[in-house]
Design a protein around this motif. Sequence first.
Motif, short mmCIF file in Angstrom:
data_model
loop_
_atom_site.label_atom_id
_atom_site.label_comp_id
_atom_site.label_asym_id
_atom_site.label_seq_id
_atom_site.Cartn_x
_atom_site.Cartn_y
_atom_site.Cartn_z
N MET A 93 0.84 -1.20 0.00
CA MET A 93 0.00 0.00 0.00
C MET A 93 0.88 1.25 0.00
SD MET A 93 -2.88 1.20 2.80
CE MET A 93 -3.95 -0.19 2.41
N LYS A 94 0.47 2.24 -0.77
CA LYS A 94 1.22 3.48 -0.83
C LYS A 94 1.11 4.23 0.49
CE LYS A 94 1.60 7.77 -3.47
NZ LYS A 94 1.02 8.58 -4.58
N ARG A 95 2.25 4.76 0.95
CA ARG A 95 2.25 5.55 2.18
C ARG A 95 1.53 6.87 1.95
NH1 ARG A 95 7.50 3.39 2.04
NH2 ARG A 95 8.07 2.10 3.83
N GLY A 96 1.05 7.44 3.07
CA GLY A 96 0.46 8.76 3.00
C GLY A 96 1.55 9.81 3.16
N THR A 97 1.27 10.84 3.93
CA THR A 97 2.28 11.84 4.26
C THR A 97 2.37 11.93 5.78
OG1 THR A 97 0.68 13.67 4.25
CG2 THR A 97 1.82 13.17 2.18
N MET A 98 3.55 12.29 6.25
CA MET A 98 3.77 12.37 7.69
C MET A 98 4.48 13.67 8.02
SD MET A 98 3.41 10.63 10.58
CE MET A 98 3.95 10.96 12.26
#
Length: 245
Positions: free
Chosen positions: A1-6
């Motif tokens: 799954m593609k990571r979001g932003t942090m």
Amino acid sequence: MKRGTMAVVSIGPGDAGNLTPRAREALEAAEVIAGYGAYLQQIDALLGGKLIIESGMHGELERCRKALEQYRGGRRTCLVSGGDAGVYGLAGLVLELMSPEEQAALRVLPGVTSATACAALLGAPLTHDFAVISLSDLLTSEHLIEKRLKMAAEGDFVTVLYNPQSIKRRRLFSRAAEIFLAHRSPSTPVGLVREAYRDGQRVMLGTLEELASQNWVDMKTTVLIGNSETFSSGGRMITPRGYGG
């Protein structure tokens, strides 16, 4: 799954008036906001429609892990930290828990830290070299704290004390006063700020010889001890920079 932003977002001291525009923008864009309960209250107006991850004192590790789970699950995630996240904050812990790839992608958004916020309320005490020392012995030994206090006092640094004393921990505060009195005049200006930029804010300007007797000082107080050239005038604490005036 593609990571979001942090992003680790510094929210400054006190109310949301000390938020930087960049921090506000990140919080508004977030899907998930994680933080200590008291810090989330500071930004309550920005929490609507978000998934909130809240934990109490000493829940830092769990909070960071849960925020990272959301980020790794593809969501836009912000972890809030009081003051500046890189000054006794959570930026370091988050980076420790990340892979090198994640570390490179992390955004750490700066904020107003307690030292400079309280200095502004007192006048201009930090316009020359200064040191910041936490008196909390939860993560640092008393021996090392005392060593750092002695070096700051001997070096004639203006010194900012975070977490000066708690109900259970009072010895280091009185010990700090003793150490500085051994190297500076008893009349050295000392500033104390409690609950900076919050309801009940208290700002006091006194002297080094009076410091140990200030029994109201607690974990919500920041203490600023002047150097050998610091003076008080007009209710302000001033450290000359040396511009020749």
